[in-house]
Scaffold this active site. Structure first.
Site, mmCIF file in Angstrom:
data_model
loop_
_atom_site.group_PDB
_atom_site.id
_atom_site.type_symbol
_atom_site.label_atom_id
_atom_site.label_comp_id
_atom_site.label_asym_id
_atom_site.label_seq_id
_atom_site.Cartn_x
_atom_site.Cartn_y
_atom_site.Cartn_z
ATOM 1 N N HIS A 188 10.361 4.829 0.796
ATOM 2 C CA HIS A 188 10.594 3.381 0.785
ATOM 3 C C HIS A 188 12.088 3.038 0.744
ATOM 4 C CE1 HIS A 188 6.321 2.235 0.071
ATOM 5 N NE2 HIS A 188 6.273 3.398 -0.537
ATOM 6 N N ASN A 209 1.199 -1.707 -1.548
ATOM 7 C CA ASN A 209 1.409 -1.447 -0.125
ATOM 8 C C ASN A 209 0.630 -2.474 0.688
ATOM 9 O OD1 ASN A 209 3.072 0.799 -0.333
ATOM 10 N ND2 ASN A 209 1.435 2.283 -0.040
#
Ligand code: HDE
Length: 706
Positions: free
Chosen positions: A86, A159
């Protein structure tokens, strides 16, 4: 509200008096240099920032130049390690408000006090690529949320897919190593289309369901404003009576869900690698604040075992037909960050940051996450005091006996840094867990069992939900999944890996999917695999993107193509209509210079067609005028229309420009509008933009060989 002892202990912090005001707190740390002298970090005023101190104008630089040294040393250390996953992300500030009625299942203050506006910080990200990678790659998107509540910081680190690739956190390093660029070349950047990813996922069938999401349109969102978020792991909520329920978090954009086409996603990676971050920033700057509704699927403790999958298995979702989502609040992102590094880069999320009223489940992925996030911050943010970085600080008072360490910013008062103590009257002191006091108390779940390294047999069905997902998509979404598998596997050099994915994974998910992928890859599926009976699944109506349409066209972007001798009345009509709809219409000319209208007036351009390609827009309007010949000679303009057409966008060709459809070899369809007068097609255009794409235009023959 009753004040606890620890809240009283915080009143020596004038900057936190109003702890619902995150802004006020951050102000203390903001550096506004307007009107200020340039100084060293020690505050010494600098008289010359152009020349280092030298032994004569042509002599060597002197070691004693502390101003040069400080500046260069700081610069040398400006970069910090990027997130291991990420790394590429963008963030914004926002506000959360709870809906009434949540006290039935939680005592969390920010979810039960409907008067409160809880400040938030939200970071969107891709998983695989480094900090500088493109936004529009095929990937799951991270959607991490920090709530600065009055009872402490709560992080909901989610997510945009409700399931994860693995079931046990001990496999996370393996999964991430396989997904990241290959170690010998560091290729490919930000993509899973390579051998090691497909080697791993074809060997580990528990990845099947999440890979299906990653191969679908969910993994190429048009922008962050139109993605859903999911907590993935099962959590608990606890009410004031100590009663617990299991919950799965969902958050759904009020703007509807949209996707890119794969060709568009790849082109955008080059034409505007910052496409998603720019979109979010621009939307917020222009007052188009994106909003989401937060909800939970609630499962009473007694129903824990009533599903044909395990609630603790993060590769499974609960179909909304079985447990509907209960809305519990909504949030809006309404403020951009002021400093990307200080806020977006230094923010530290952690699923272990919970507040009273929320607790963990035994999901083995969640248990691993509870450890990993703090551990990663220790090296990324350089020590254990990262909670003191402004963006990470709670807005409620926080006091304990933890001391010292790298980058300690607090000057702790008092002599006693231990508890119990009598020297400082035992401050800070514990708060009893009773609901009115607010001390955190873990849910007293009963646990009996042997110490064991083993996966529960209830985690063993890896394919039924992958099939459920595929079967819940519309035919065009299914075609995109087929194409994504073919595209990705075509990049895999080892043929046996391609074959294993098709024969051992896809054949167990859905034979239609497996066959389509196999034919395109030239793989032969043995007859015994084709004769297998796969379980029946009932498609879910809450999975296709079509289930989440846009209610309006706020923030949608329309390219308005103009040439010299353009009909100004129609240009003005498009701009006025877009303004009314809170959409963004941009006038694009052959160059950034103004063009002349048919009456000789200057028409200002917002940009040039070559610089602002159609992939950046949701629809295209080509305005009429006495300039058809010019357009026919203008390759960029013609390509603009063709590309928008190929990407299934609504196209309006005004006046004589309607003829372009035939001249360019295109076929007029429900997504191509033409008229003399823009106002006559405005309503229809709005409907088309809300539908987002003209799916009927997608060439099916290109998708399925035949
Ligand atoms: Fe993460 N994850 N994760 N993850 N994750 C990180 O923490 C980890 C998982 C998610 O914008 C890291 O600060 C493990 C699921 C997001 O800053 C790290 C496991 C979900 C972000 C980490 C998972 C996520 C991270 C890297 C399996 C969806 C970005 C940098 C056990 C619910 C947050 C960092 C941001 C970041 C570990 C699985 C979401 C290494 C061990 C499931 C959105 O700690």
């Amino acid at each position: 509200m009753k004040e606890t002892k620890s809240e009283l202990a915080g009143t020596d912090r004038p900057d936190l008096k109003n702890h619902n005001e995150k802004n006020a707190q951050l102000d203390a740390y903001r550096r506004d240099a307007t009107g200020q002298a340039l100084t060293t970090n020690q505050g010494v005023k600098i008289s010359d920032n152009q020349n280092s101190l030298k032994a004569g104008t042509r002599g060597g630089t002197l070691l004693e130049d502390f101003i040069f040294q400080e500046k260069m040393t700081h610069f040398d250390h400006e970069r910090i390690p990027e997130r291991i996953v990420h790394a590429r992300g963008v963030a914004a500030h926002g506000v959360f408000k709870a809906y009434p009625g949540n006290e039935r299942f939680t005592k969390a203050g920010f979810l039960t006090d409907t008067e409160r506006e809880t400040p938030m910080f939200v970071r969107f990200s891709t998983v695989q690529g480094p900090r500088g990678s493109a936004d529009t790659v095929r990937d799951i998107r991270g959607f991490a949320m920090k709530f600065y509540t009055q009872e402490g910081v709560y992080d909901l680190v989610g997510n945009n897919a409700p399931v994860f690739f693995i079931q046990d956190g001990i496999k996370f390093p393996d999964f991430v190593h396989a997904m990241k660029p290959e170690p010998h070349t560091e290729i490919p950047t930000a993509q899973t289309a390579h051998d090691t990813f497909w080697d791993f996922v074809s060997l580990v069938p528990e990845t099947a369901h999440a890979v299906m999401w990653a191969m679908s349109d969910r993994a190429i969102p048009r922008n962050f404003r139109s993605i859903q978020g999911f907590g993935v792991n099962t959590f608990r909520m606890i009410n004031a009576d100590g009663e617990a329920v299991f919950v799965k978090f969902h958050w759904t954009p009020k703007q509807g869900l949209t996707q890119l086409t794969w060709d568009e996603a790849q082109k955008l990676a080059g034409r505007d690698p910052d496409f998603h971050r720019r979109d979010l920033y621009d939307a917020i700057e222009s007052g188009n604040y994106p909003e989401w509704e937060l909800g939970v699927q609630i499962v009473p403790e007694a129903d824990e075992h009533k599903f044909d999958f395990d609630l603790l298995d993060a590769t499974k979702l609960i179909p909304e037909e079985l447990v509907p989502v209960t809305p519990i609040g909504s949030f809006v992102l309404n403020r951009n960050v002021e400093n990307f590094f200080a806020e977006t880069e230094q923010v530290a999320f952690c699923p272990a940051h919970i507040v009273p009223g929320i607790d963990f489940s035994n999901d083995p992925l969640l248990q691993a996450r509870v450890f990993s996030y703090t551990d990663t911050q220790l090296i990324r943010l350089g020590g254990p005091n990262f909670h003191q970085i402004p963006i990470n600080q709670p807005v409620c008072p926080f006091h304990n006996n933890q001391r010292d360490g790298y980058h300690q910013r607090a000057i702790h008062r008092g002599q006693a840094s231990y508890e119990p103590n009598s020297i400082d009257n035992n401050w800070p002191t514990e708060t009893t867990p009773a609901a009115s006091n607010g001390g955190f108390e873990s849910y007293a779940e009963r646990i009996d069992g042997r110490k064991i390294r083993e996966r529960s047999p209830s985690f063993s069905d890896h394919f039924t939900q992958a099939r459920l997902y595929y079967r819940s998509l519309t035919p065009y979404e299914q075609r995109h999944v087929v194409n994504a598998y073919v595209f990705e596997l075509s990049k895999v050099q080892r043929l046996y890996i391609r074959e294993r994915e098709v024969l051992e994974i896809l054949c167990n998910i859905d034979l239609d999917l497996a066959q389509q992928v196999a034919i395109k890859l030239g793989i032969v599926i043995p007859p015994e695999k084709l004769n297998v009976e796969l379980p029946e699944v009932t498609p879910s109506k809450r999975i296709s993107l079509e289930a989440f349409p846009a209610p309006d066209i706020k923030g949608k972007k329309i390219a308005v193509l103009v040439h010299d001798k353009v009909n100004q009345a129609n240009v003005d009509a498009v701009l006025a209509w877009a303004k009314e709809e809170s959409a963004i219409a941009e006038v694009l000319a052959p160059t950034p210079a103004p063009v002349l209208s048919s009456s000789g007036a200057e028409v200002m351009a917002d940009g040039m067609q070559r610089g602002e390609p159609s992939v950046l827009y949701d629809a295209v309007v080509m305005v009429d005028g006495d300039n058809y010949d010019q357009v026919l000679k203008d390759g960029t303009a013609k390509h603009y229309i063709i590309e928008a057409y190929v990407h299934l966008k609504p196209i309006v060709l005004l006046g004589e420009k309607a003829d372009l459809i035939n001249s360019l070899g295109l076929v007029a369809d429900e997504g191509t509008l033409s008229h003399q007068d823009f106002k006559s097609v405005a309503m229809e255009l709005k409907q088309l933009i809300m539908k987002h794409r003209v799916w009927a235009r997608e060439p099916v023959s290109e998708m399925i060989p035949g």
